[in-house]
Design an enzyme around this catalytic site. Structure first.
Site, short mmCIF file in Angstrom:
data_model
loop_
_atom_site.label_atom_id
_atom_site.label_comp_id
_atom_site.label_asym_id
_atom_site.label_seq_id
_atom_site.Cartn_x
_atom_site.Cartn_y
_atom_site.Cartn_z
N GLY A 1 0.82 -1.20 0.00
CA GLY A 1 0.00 0.00 0.00
C GLY A 1 0.86 1.26 0.00
O GLY A 1 2.04 1.23 0.36
N CYS A 2 0.25 2.37 -0.37
CA CYS A 2 1.00 3.63 -0.50
C CYS A 2 1.45 4.16 0.86
O CYS A 2 2.63 4.46 1.07
CB CYS A 2 0.17 4.66 -1.24
SG CYS A 2 -1.50 4.89 -0.58
N TYR A 3 0.50 4.32 1.79
CA TYR A 3 0.86 4.75 3.14
C TYR A 3 1.89 3.79 3.73
O TYR A 3 2.87 4.21 4.37
CB TYR A 3 -0.37 4.74 4.04
CG TYR A 3 -1.23 5.98 4.03
CD1 TYR A 3 -0.71 7.22 4.34
CD2 TYR A 3 -2.59 5.88 3.75
CE1 TYR A 3 -1.51 8.35 4.37
CE2 TYR A 3 -3.41 7.01 3.77
CZ TYR A 3 -2.87 8.24 4.09
OH TYR A 3 -3.67 9.35 4.12
N ALA A 4 1.66 2.49 3.52
CA ALA A 4 2.52 1.48 4.14
C ALA A 4 3.93 1.53 3.58
O ALA A 4 4.90 1.34 4.32
CB ALA A 4 1.91 0.09 3.93
#
Length: 861
Positions: A672-675
């Protein structure tokens, strides 16, 4: 009297601090104890505010030069557009008050154009123009004069409220004759300037605030162009700066929309006037400014800026808006015989610290140049001299010397020279000692650097690929000849010994370490990128879910990829329409169903499937591919398989997970992007974490996808920040499980379109300094094209549209048991499609970065 004591104390404090080498902030505290009333800005706050606008020691010296070496009326002439007083009066008054309270007295002249039109319209008078000049009859003049007086009073009153003694000067300065009485009526041409009222105002400790009204010898008031009046003032006072404040904040290229930062008239004037967009008022303004500067010292300049940038323009090298100066024509030489004045060349070389110290003589260096290929760059008087060696043959050219006089730095001739270097050399490297006072400038010109902690030198370069940079670093560490002979004049302590026991810098990131820094606490990157692979076969890509933002970005990158091509794109909403933005072939959107996918897989028609679908949707497609025992590979961009425990799926974050494992995988779960941003920002400190890190994440609204929702409602997001999923967000679980370290994560969505900013607080189990922590990150991410480490806190606006992650800040608290790290990442690129392509390259045996731009540099920050 009190006001004057405060200002003179400020000036004395600055001078004394510099002479005694005492930190200014400390010295000013003593000055702040003077008895001042609350009506006046404190000396301490104004000087600290000033220094906060200055970015380097060299810029402080420039400020001191302006502050102490000119008479007060020679500091600056500032022409204020009429709209500024109407729309930005508080900002204008604040900037002028700031100058006043540190003892500077700009001459301020204002216009009043827009206001006049409004008043005339209200009185039923239609403005008349001829050749762009307002025809000023008696009725119009009465309005003009009234408006000038009102605007002048407004500015003076605003200044007085800020503790500034300001004097309105509405007449008696400009003498004029009729421009063309029959044609324009009461419009004048300035033919004289009376300095006395201005000098008397400054002598009395008051800022002179002038209108652009002039008078004939008989006393008739005439309307004159404010820009021209400001130019006439400048001719009389010869100030260091002439500033035109307007709403636009500079001159803009009419074709590209790009702001022109600097115009060097001697070098660019003729070509600039040939540009198609330079016409009418723009051409006239450039011609008038050139005519003005031709009669002023070369140190004078004209700046066209917005009022908000006034302090930055006056006190920093980088400036703002558009800076126009005469400059000098730049010259190049490729042999010693081409220097018409050998004594001028010798004088320039005498600035070389190595020559000044007696390590090498001018004659021996000139002899060295006779036996090597070189190209010299300079301005006509050689205020700046740059010498590039190895300009012929297979070697990477080396900027061997950059020698500048003090005026060369102050007048930005060094920037002009470096721009010429970039035009002539696509690749270049140079070496600078870490004690050079201009080191930040060299960082700003480079694309990568490597610091030797043992001998205090910093290697810089631009235009090199990773293999070339790696080889250069090896030479820098082991070849004694590389660490000698590079001269860049400034305050330096040179050291020429070589040692193999040096610290590792960060490949591709402009940062450096000092000789006094401790050794790094971690080893270099244990998982280096996979580069220069030999596979040149074409791979066929099928994209399921091509309509979304991620799918569109991936299509664009595949279009430029040397070895990938799209075979199928699937979107239910776009079925039957042509795929736009893809040039390799004519492709029409399908709406592929399970049976279609089985058929394509059985026919071996696809080499790799990319699932760009919402969470919980792609499982049937994956099962269809697996059911026919095909040979293709799969990448899933959703969260469906990020927590897989079967061992069938590999988590594809190449910078943290074993690249060889990713390369051998058949099924990849894209993070994921945030991750991605959070893991990359936390992982290097994992062994030093004492408790749960907290992550404050903010994303642009593209992260909410294309389906309408409150999180991508631009009306709701305007001037707003929306927190959501306050606990147990899926990315919190993803980050924690992948790091093996529990974290607390709170996501937010903001009003920009794309880009994520993480502010991460990490408790430490060991006392570490900011420099030590930054070294850890540099070592860990050595050679990573898509990760940039910087000492500054990165900004989300700079990562938007870029293909990497920037990590910086590294703010350590006073107990040294907590650090705050800032990470920025584009959620659509490295947070999704770029990372997907990175994984695809690894799985298919291509260079890991094939098709991915290397577009994140320190200049963005």
């Amino acid at each position: 009297m009190l006001r004057h004591q405060t200002k003179f104390a400020a000036r004395a404090a600055v001078r004394a601090a510099v002479k005694a080498n005492v930190p200014l902030a400390t010295n000013v505290v003593r000055t702040a104890t003077l008895p001042v009333t609350q009506r006046y800005y404190s000396t301490r706050s104004t000087v600290v505010q000033l220094l906060n606008n200055i970015g380097s020691k060299r810029e402080v010296e420039q400020y001191l030069k302006y502050f102490t070496s000119v008479s007060q009326q020679q500091f600056a002439v500032i022409k204020v557009g009429g709209a500024i007083i109407t729309q930005q009066l508080p900002e204008l008054a604040s900037c002028l008050a700031f100058l006043y309270h540190v003892g500077l007295y700009p001459i301020v002249l204002h216009g009043t154009g827009p206001q006049i039109n409004d008043i005339l319209e209200n009185e039923g008078v239609e403005p008349q123009y001829e050749d762009g000049i307002r025809i000023t009859d008696e009725k119009t003049m009465s309005v003009v004069r009234k408006c000038f007086l009102e605007q002048n009073l407004r500015l003076v009153t605003a200044l007085e409220k800020m503790g500034v003694h300001a004097r309105p000067i509405t007449a008696g300065v400009f003498g004029a004759e009729y421009l063309d009485k029959d044609k324009y009526q009461l419009v004048g041409r300035v033919n004289s300037v009376n300095k006395a009222p201005i000098e008397a105002s400054i002598a009395a400790g008051a800022l002179p605030i002038l209108t652009s009204l002039a008078e004939t010898p008989s006393g008739q008031i005439l309307n004159v162009n404010a820009d021209i009046a400001a130019g006439e003032l400048a001719r009389v006072f010869e100030p260091l700066k002439i500033v035109y404040l307007n709403e636009k904040g500079g001159i803009f290229n009419g074709n590209t929309g790009e702001k022109l930062s600097v115009i060097n008239l001697d070098e660019e004037y003729e070509d600039l006037l040939k540009e198609s967009w330079v016409k009418y008022g723009t051409k006239l303004k450039i011609k008038e400014i050139r005519d003005l500067l031709m009669h002023l010292p070369r140190s004078s300049s004209v700046a066209i800026i917005n009022v908000d940038d006034l302090q930055k323009e006056l006190f920093t090298d980088s400036g703002a808006g558009t800076l126009i100066r005469r400059g000098y024509k730049l010259v190049t030489k490729q042999s010693l015989e081409e220097f018409a004045n050998p004594d001028l060349l010798r004088s320039a070389l005498l600035r070389d610290p190595a020559i000044q110290s007696g390590e090498v003589s001018v004659a021996s260096y000139l002899k060295e140049l006779e036996n090597t290929s070189f190209k010299a760059f300079g301005d006509e008087p050689l205020e700046v001299l740059a010498i590039v060696k190895d300009v012929n043959g297979g070697k990477i050219p080396k900027l061997d010397k950059l020698l500048s006089s003090h005026n060369g730095w102050l007048n930005n001739v060094t920037d002009n020279i470096f721009n010429s270097l970039r035009k002539d050399f696509s690749k270049l490297y140079w070496i600078v000692n870490e004690n050079d006072t201009n080191l930040p400038w060299y960082f700003s010109k480079s694309q990568g650097s490597f610091a030797s902690r043992m001998n205090g030198d910093v290697l810089f370069w631009y235009g090199l690929d990773s293999a070339e940079a790696s080889q250069l670093i090896k030479q820098f560490e082991t070849d004694n000849s590389l660490t000698k002979g590079a001269s860049f004049n400034g305050t330096q302590k040179r050291s020429f010994h070589t040692s193999t026991n040096v610290s590792r810098g960060f490949l591709g990131v402009r940062s450096y370490s000092t000789k006094s820094s401790p050794p790094p606490l971690t080893t270099t990157n244990p998982n280096p990128p996979l580069r220069n692979t030999t596979n040149t076969n074409i791979s066929r890509v099928a994209l399921i879910g091509a309509r979304g933002y991620t799918g569109q970005n991936l299509i664009h990158m595949i279009d430029t990829h040397p070895y990938m091509e799209l075979s199928h794109v699937s979107s239910r909403e776009l079925k039957g329409t042509k795929l736009e933005g893809y040039s390799k072939a004519e492709i029409t959107y399908d709406n592929l169903q399970v049976e279609d996918i089985k058929k394509l897989e059985a026919e071996n028609a696809v080499d790799i499937w990319v699932m760009a679908l919402p969470n919980g949707v792609c499982k049937p497609f994956v099962e269809a591919i697996e059911s026919v025992a095909g040979k293709s590979k799969i990448i899933d961009l959703s969260a469906d398989y990020r927590f897989d425990t079967t061992g069938d799926w590999v988590y594809g974050l190449p910078e943290l997970n074993d690249r060889a494992t990713i390369a051998s995988a058949t099924k990849i779960s894209n993070p994921g992007c945030y991750a991605t941003g959070a893991q990359v920002a936390i992982a290097p400190l994992k062994e030093f974490i004492s408790d749960r890190p907290t992550i404050f994440g903010v994303s642009g609204y593209s992260g909410a996808g294309t389906k309408p929702s409150p999180k991508n409602d631009t009306a709701l997001l305007a001037n707003n920040l929306i927190p959501y999923a306050l606990t147990d967000h899926i990315h919190e679980r993803e980050i924690s499980s992948q790091l093996g370290q529990e974290v607390a994560f709170t996501p937010h969505v903001a009003q920009w379109f794309q880009g994520i900013s993480h502010t991460i607080s990490i408790p430490l189990n060991k006392k570490l300094t900011s420099r030590e922590i930054r070294n850890i990150y540099q070592d860990r991410y050595e050679g990573e094209q898509l990760i940039t480490v910087t000492g500054e806190a990165p900004l989300v606006k700079d990562i938007s549209g870029k293909h990497g992650i920037v990590i910086g800040g590294f703010g350590v608290n006073s107990k040294q048991d907590r650090v705050v790290v800032i990470a920025t990442i584009d959620n659509l690129l490295k947070g999704a499609s770029t990372q997907c392509l990175q994984n695809m390259n690894l799985m298919l045996g291509y260079d890991e970065y094939a098709g991915i731009p290397d577009d994140v540099t320190i200049s963005d920050y």
